[in-house]
Design a protein around this motif. Structure first.
Motif, PDB file in Angstrom:
ATOM      1  N   ALA A  81      30.763  40.153  30.913  1.00 42.85           N
ATOM      2  CA  ALA A  81      30.607  41.397  31.666  1.00 42.85           C
ATOM      3  C   ALA A  81      31.287  41.256  33.022  1.00 42.85           C
ATOM      4  N   CYS A  82      31.948  42.315  33.436  1.00 47.57           N
ATOM      5  CA  CYS A  82      32.587  42.369  34.749  1.00 47.57           C
ATOM      6  C   CYS A  82      32.092  43.625  35.455  1.00 47.57           C
ATOM      7  N   PRO A  83      32.020  43.670  36.752  1.00 44.92           N
ATOM      8  CA  PRO A  83      32.429  42.595  37.630  1.00 44.92           C
ATOM      9  C   PRO A  83      31.419  41.446  37.615  1.00 44.92           C
ATOM     10  N   GLY A  84      31.934  40.237  37.798  1.00 43.42           N
ATOM     11  CA  GLY A  84      31.092  39.053  37.875  1.00 43.42           C
ATOM     12  C   GLY A  84      30.648  38.811  39.309  1.00 43.42           C
ATOM     13  N   GLU A  85      30.007  37.669  39.516  1.00 44.11           N
ATOM     14  CA  GLU A  85      29.542  37.266  40.842  1.00 44.11           C
ATOM     15  C   GLU A  85      30.602  36.373  41.476  1.00 44.11           C
ATOM     16  N   ARG A  86      31.110  36.782  42.606  1.00 41.63           N
ATOM     17  CA  ARG A  86      32.134  36.001  43.308  1.00 41.63           C
ATOM     18  C   ARG A  86      31.480  35.267  44.464  1.00 41.63           C
ATOM     19  N   LEU A  87      31.839  34.015  44.631  1.00 44.12           N
ATOM     20  CA  LEU A  87      31.311  33.235  45.748  1.00 44.12           C
ATOM     21  C   LEU A  87      31.899  33.722  47.066  1.00 44.12           C
ATOM     22  N   ASP A  88      31.079  33.738  48.108  1.00 46.01           N
ATOM     23  CA  ASP A  88      31.583  34.065  49.442  1.00 46.01           C
ATOM     24  C   ASP A  88      32.576  32.999  49.894  1.00 46.01           C
ATOM     25  N   ARG A  89      32.262  31.762  49.565  1.00 43.67           N
ATOM     26  CA  ARG A  89      33.111  30.620  49.895  1.00 43.67           C
ATOM     27  C   ARG A  89      33.391  29.826  48.639  1.00 43.67           C
ATOM     28  N   PRO A  90      34.637  29.789  48.187  1.00 45.65           N
ATOM     29  CA  PRO A  90      34.955  29.000  46.985  1.00 45.65           C
ATOM     30  C   PRO A  90      34.580  27.527  47.168  1.00 45.65           C
ATOM     31  N   ILE A  91      34.269  26.878  46.057  1.00 47.17           N
ATOM     32  CA  ILE A  91      33.902  25.464  46.052  1.00 47.17           C
ATOM     33  C   ILE A  91      35.070  24.677  45.452  1.00 47.17           C
TER      34      ILE A  91
END
Length: 109
Positions: A81-91
């Protein structure tokens, strides 16, 4: 929550990765070789782009019985399912080919 990691090829570009998280598309199809042994609807596909864990999309369906058009080998289609959860700060997370199981340990609580 557990799931798998998939590396998004740089050839898809920034717009390709953004489309998973900005509402441009409502679902997306990933694939993996064979039949997953530890993956279920409700788990996540964690996306890696340019050696960073960017976000995750929840799995809505696993479609078995598909074949790779190049090799003819069995593969499973993984619908998310989209939209997914995007991190505020990539790891930072090294990209890879194929699919790897992932327990989501680094995902912020």
């Amino acid at each position: 929550m557990s799931g798998i990691t998939k590396t998004i090829p740089q050839s898809r570009g920034q717009a390709g990765i953004d489309s998973l998280y900005d509402g441009t598309v409502s679902e997306f199809e990933f694939h993996m070789a064979g039949t997953p042994s530890r993956l279920a609807v409700g788990d996540y596909v964690y996306t890696i782009f340019r050696d960073e864990l960017i976000g995750r999309c929840q799995i809505t369906e696993l479609i078995t019985g598909a074949t790779n058009p190049s090799s003819g080998k069995a593969r499973t289609l993984i619908m998310v399912a989209c939209p997914g959860e995007r991190l505020d700060r990539p790891i930072p997370r090294q990209g890879h080919r194929g699919t790897r199981y992932y327990d989501g340990a680094e995902w912020p609580g």
